[in-house]
Design an enzyme around this catalytic site. Structure first.
Site, PDB file in Angstrom:
ATOM      1  N   MET A  13      36.291  -5.370  48.499  1.00 14.72           N
ATOM      2  CA  MET A  13      37.686  -5.323  48.074  1.00 14.72           C
ATOM      3  C   MET A  13      38.048  -6.550  47.244  1.00 14.72           C
ATOM      4  O   MET A  13      38.800  -6.456  46.282  1.00 14.72           O
ATOM      5  CB  MET A  13      38.606  -5.216  49.295  1.00 14.72           C
ATOM      6  CG  MET A  13      38.775  -3.801  49.821  1.00 14.72           C
ATOM      7  SD  MET A  13      39.330  -2.635  48.560  1.00 14.72           S
ATOM      8  CE  MET A  13      40.871  -3.374  48.054  1.00 14.72           C
ATOM      9  N   THR A  99      43.299  -6.185  55.952  1.00 19.36           N
ATOM     10  CA  THR A  99      42.275  -6.164  57.012  1.00 19.36           C
ATOM     11  C   THR A  99      42.613  -5.127  58.079  1.00 19.36           C
ATOM     12  O   THR A  99      43.767  -5.029  58.511  1.00 19.36           O
ATOM     13  CB  THR A  99      42.200  -7.567  57.671  1.00 19.36           C
ATOM     14  OG1 THR A  99      41.961  -8.521  56.650  1.00 19.36           O
ATOM     15  CG2 THR A  99      41.106  -7.626  58.732  1.00 19.36           C
ATOM     16  N   HIS A 156      33.961   7.632  55.777  1.00 18.90           N
ATOM     17  CA  HIS A 156      33.836   6.382  55.019  1.00 18.90           C
ATOM     18  C   HIS A 156      32.359   6.054  54.779  1.00 18.90           C
ATOM     19  O   HIS A 156      31.484   6.613  55.439  1.00 18.90           O
ATOM     20  CB  HIS A 156      34.489   5.212  55.771  1.00 18.90           C
ATOM     21  CG  HIS A 156      35.975   5.138  55.581  1.00 18.90           C
ATOM     22  ND1 HIS A 156      36.852   5.791  56.403  1.00 18.90           N
ATOM     23  CD2 HIS A 156      36.741   4.495  54.651  1.00 18.90           C
ATOM     24  CE1 HIS A 156      38.096   5.558  56.004  1.00 18.90           C
ATOM     25  NE2 HIS A 156      38.060   4.783  54.943  1.00 18.90           N
ATOM     26  N   LYS A 160      31.100   0.512  56.824  1.00 22.00           N
ATOM     27  CA  LYS A 160      32.379   0.267  57.527  1.00 22.00           C
ATOM     28  C   LYS A 160      32.106  -0.084  58.991  1.00 22.00           C
ATOM     29  O   LYS A 160      31.325   0.584  59.670  1.00 22.00           O
ATOM     30  CB  LYS A 160      33.289   1.498  57.412  1.00 22.00           C
ATOM     31  CG  LYS A 160      34.667   1.246  58.005  1.00 22.00           C
ATOM     32  CD  LYS A 160      35.701   2.211  57.467  1.00 22.00           C
ATOM     33  CE  LYS A 160      37.058   1.974  58.103  1.00 22.00           C
ATOM     34  NZ  LYS A 160      37.616   0.655  57.779  1.00 22.00           N
TER      35      LYS A 160
HETATM   36  P1  NAD Z   1      33.430  -6.803  52.897  1.00 20.65           P
HETATM   37  O1  NAD Z   1      32.554  -7.078  54.071  1.00 20.65           O
HETATM   38  O2  NAD Z   1      32.788  -6.319  51.628  1.00 20.65           O
HETATM   39  O3  NAD Z   1      34.280  -8.121  52.503  1.00 20.65           O
HETATM   40  C1  NAD Z   1      34.785  -9.054  53.429  1.00 20.65           C
HETATM   41  C2  NAD Z   1      34.552 -10.424  52.817  1.00 20.65           C
HETATM   42  O4  NAD Z   1      35.214 -11.421  53.588  1.00 20.65           O
HETATM   43  C3  NAD Z   1      33.067 -10.819  52.776  1.00 20.65           C
HETATM   44  O5  NAD Z   1      32.706 -11.144  51.424  1.00 20.65           O
HETATM   45  C4  NAD Z   1      33.001 -12.066  53.651  1.00 20.65           C
HETATM   46  O6  NAD Z   1      32.061 -13.011  53.159  1.00 20.65           O
HETATM   47  C5  NAD Z   1      34.429 -12.589  53.511  1.00 20.65           C
HETATM   48  N1  NAD Z   1      34.803 -13.569  54.533  1.00 20.65           N
HETATM   49  C6  NAD Z   1      34.470 -13.596  55.861  1.00 20.65           C
HETATM   50  N2  NAD Z   1      34.974 -14.696  56.445  1.00 20.65           N
HETATM   51  C7  NAD Z   1      35.646 -15.382  55.483  1.00 20.65           C
HETATM   52  C8  NAD Z   1      36.393 -16.598  55.475  1.00 20.65           C
HETATM   53  N3  NAD Z   1      36.536 -17.345  56.577  1.00 20.65           N
HETATM   54  N4  NAD Z   1      36.957 -16.996  54.308  1.00 20.65           N
HETATM   55  C9  NAD Z   1      36.821 -16.253  53.177  1.00 20.65           C
HETATM   56  N5  NAD Z   1      36.109 -15.096  53.137  1.00 20.65           N
HETATM   57  C10 NAD Z   1      35.546 -14.666  54.263  1.00 20.65           C
HETATM   58  O7  NAD Z   1      34.535  -5.766  53.388  1.00 20.65           O
HETATM   59  P2  NAD Z   1      35.569  -4.893  52.531  1.00 20.65           P
HETATM   60  O8  NAD Z   1      35.006  -3.509  52.335  1.00 20.65           O
HETATM   61  O9  NAD Z   1      36.007  -5.655  51.337  1.00 20.65           O
HETATM   62  O10 NAD Z   1      36.767  -4.750  53.590  1.00 20.65           O
HETATM   63  C11 NAD Z   1      37.419  -5.878  54.139  1.00 20.65           C
HETATM   64  C12 NAD Z   1      38.526  -5.421  55.075  1.00 20.65           C
HETATM   65  O11 NAD Z   1      39.500  -4.687  54.350  1.00 20.65           O
HETATM   66  C13 NAD Z   1      38.050  -4.473  56.194  1.00 20.65           C
HETATM   67  O12 NAD Z   1      38.804  -4.751  57.374  1.00 20.65           O
HETATM   68  C14 NAD Z   1      38.389  -3.097  55.652  1.00 20.65           C
HETATM   69  O13 NAD Z   1      38.567  -2.122  56.659  1.00 20.65           O
HETATM   70  C15 NAD Z   1      39.701  -3.414  54.976  1.00 20.65           C
HETATM   71  N6  NAD Z   1      40.121  -2.461  53.931  1.00 20.65           N
HETATM   72  C16 NAD Z   1      41.462  -2.178  53.891  1.00 20.65           C
HETATM   73  C17 NAD Z   1      41.959  -1.351  52.903  1.00 20.65           C
HETATM   74  C18 NAD Z   1      43.458  -1.155  52.809  1.00 20.65           C
HETATM   75  O14 NAD Z   1      43.931  -0.442  51.907  1.00 20.65           O
HETATM   76  N7  NAD Z   1      44.253  -1.771  53.686  1.00 20.65           N
HETATM   77  C19 NAD Z   1      41.090  -0.792  51.950  1.00 20.65           C
HETATM   78  C20 NAD Z   1      39.725  -1.101  52.013  1.00 20.65           C
HETATM   79  C21 NAD Z   1      39.253  -1.953  53.012  1.00 20.65           C
END
Ligand code: NAD
Length: 267
Positions: A13, A99, A156, A160
């Site tokens: 994201m 998140t 998904h 996930k």
């Molecule tokens: P992802 O694993 O690709 O990305 C998460 C990122 O966070 C990783 O790059 C990780 O290195 C980073 N991270 C972890 N700890 C950190 C810290 N302390 N400081 C900075 N960065 C840190 O996951 P994703 O697919 O991008 O999804 C992330 C979250 O968003 C999940 O909870 C997912 O369910 C949610 N999501 C929500 C929506 C929405 O519309 N609300 C849509 C898609 C995904």
């Protein structure tokens, strides 16, 4: 111009959000945060996201950039998000939280910031999904307790980590609220073995995890003789990212409070 920083900027994201901020005439990218100690510190965020050099580099300390930021966009993990909320409260900044997967205790902790931080918290930032929530409320109210079995099915990608998705839970909650059937009591999240026939009032959930599916949700209302299915299919993460940037522009002008995408969209 709303100055936006992205936490978790190296994630799926995060990279999409860099692109979405670039495309938004009312927003500018003020920073991006990666995990502490990441080898990506110092990397140009535009190059990281594949949109060309932007001359804004990744940092691993939020506090280092917060002074020059209006709104934080956070798509990471529950613990990281809660720590970022504390930083926003300390620095007087707004936050958009995408998140998912927060447990009850973490949700209560998040809610505790509603008087100290302007925040938009939504398990799904897509405009289409939020319109779908409205359609579900209408359908549930119209069908009421007239013998329709309700099932929520979500699919998904294989990476996930939480299930059912935050969006599926939200859809279930909207239906449950409309029918006054608390999900804690009527939600059924697992069926295996000799589990017997379904009860009339339960709201069932089923989860698919496979390949690169961005996100699909169907709520089924089924009775003898007919079935209504309300479905949303996301084909690109850009839909979530654009919604998050829209939420960031909106929340920049709000006072402290916990807002939803319904608030952002005026639904
Ligand atoms: P992802 O694993 O690709 O990305 C998460 C990122 O966070 C990783 O790059 C990780 O290195 C980073 N991270 C972890 N700890 C950190 C810290 N302390 N400081 C900075 N960065 C840190 O996951 P994703 O697919 O991008 O999804 C992330 C979250 O968003 C999940 O909870 C997912 O369910 C949610 N999501 C929500 C929506 C929405 O519309 N609300 C849509 C898609 C995904």
């Amino acid at each position: 111009m709303t100055r936006i920083a992205i936490v978790g900027v190296a994630g799926r994201m995060g990279r999409t959000l860099v692109n979405a901020v670039q495309q938004d005439a009312g927003a500018t990218l003020a920073g991006g945060v990666v995990e502490p100690g990441s080898s990506l510190v110092g990397t140009d965020l535009g190059e990281l996201a594949g949109v060309g050099r932007l001359d804004v580099t990744a940092v691993d300390s939020l506090e280092a950039i917060l002074d020059d930021v209006d709104v934080l966009i956070d798509f990471t993990s529950p613990q990281v998000t809660l720590a970022n909320l504390a930083a926003c409260a300390a620095y007087g900044k707004a936050i958009v939280i995408g998140t998912t997967g927060l447990d009850d205790e973490q949700l209560a902790e998040l809610d505790g910031y509603r008087d100290r931080v302007p925040m938009v918290f939504a398990p799904n930032m897509s405009v289409g999904v939020n319109l779908t929530l409205k359609l579900l409320e209408t359908a549930a109210k119209a069908l009421g307790d007239e013998g329709y079995d309700i099932e929520v099915i979500e699919s998904h990608h294989r990476h996930k980590v939480d299930a059912p998705s935050g969006t599926a839970l939200k859809m279930g909650e909207v239906v449950a609220d409309a029918l006054e059937r608390p999900l804690k009591e009527y939600g059924v999240f697992e069926r295996v073995g000799q589990c017997g026939p379904r009860s009339d009032r339960e709201i069932g959930f089923a989860t698919v995890r496979a390949g690169d599916i961005v996100g699909e949700h169907t709520v089924m209302f089924a009775t003898e003789g007919e079935r209504i299915e309300i479905t949303h299919k996301a084909s690109s993460r850009m839909t979530f990212a654009k919604g998050a940037v829209r939420a960031a522009r909106w929340v920049a002008g709000q006072g402290n409070g916990r807002y939803s995408m319904q608030d952002v969209l005026g639904l």
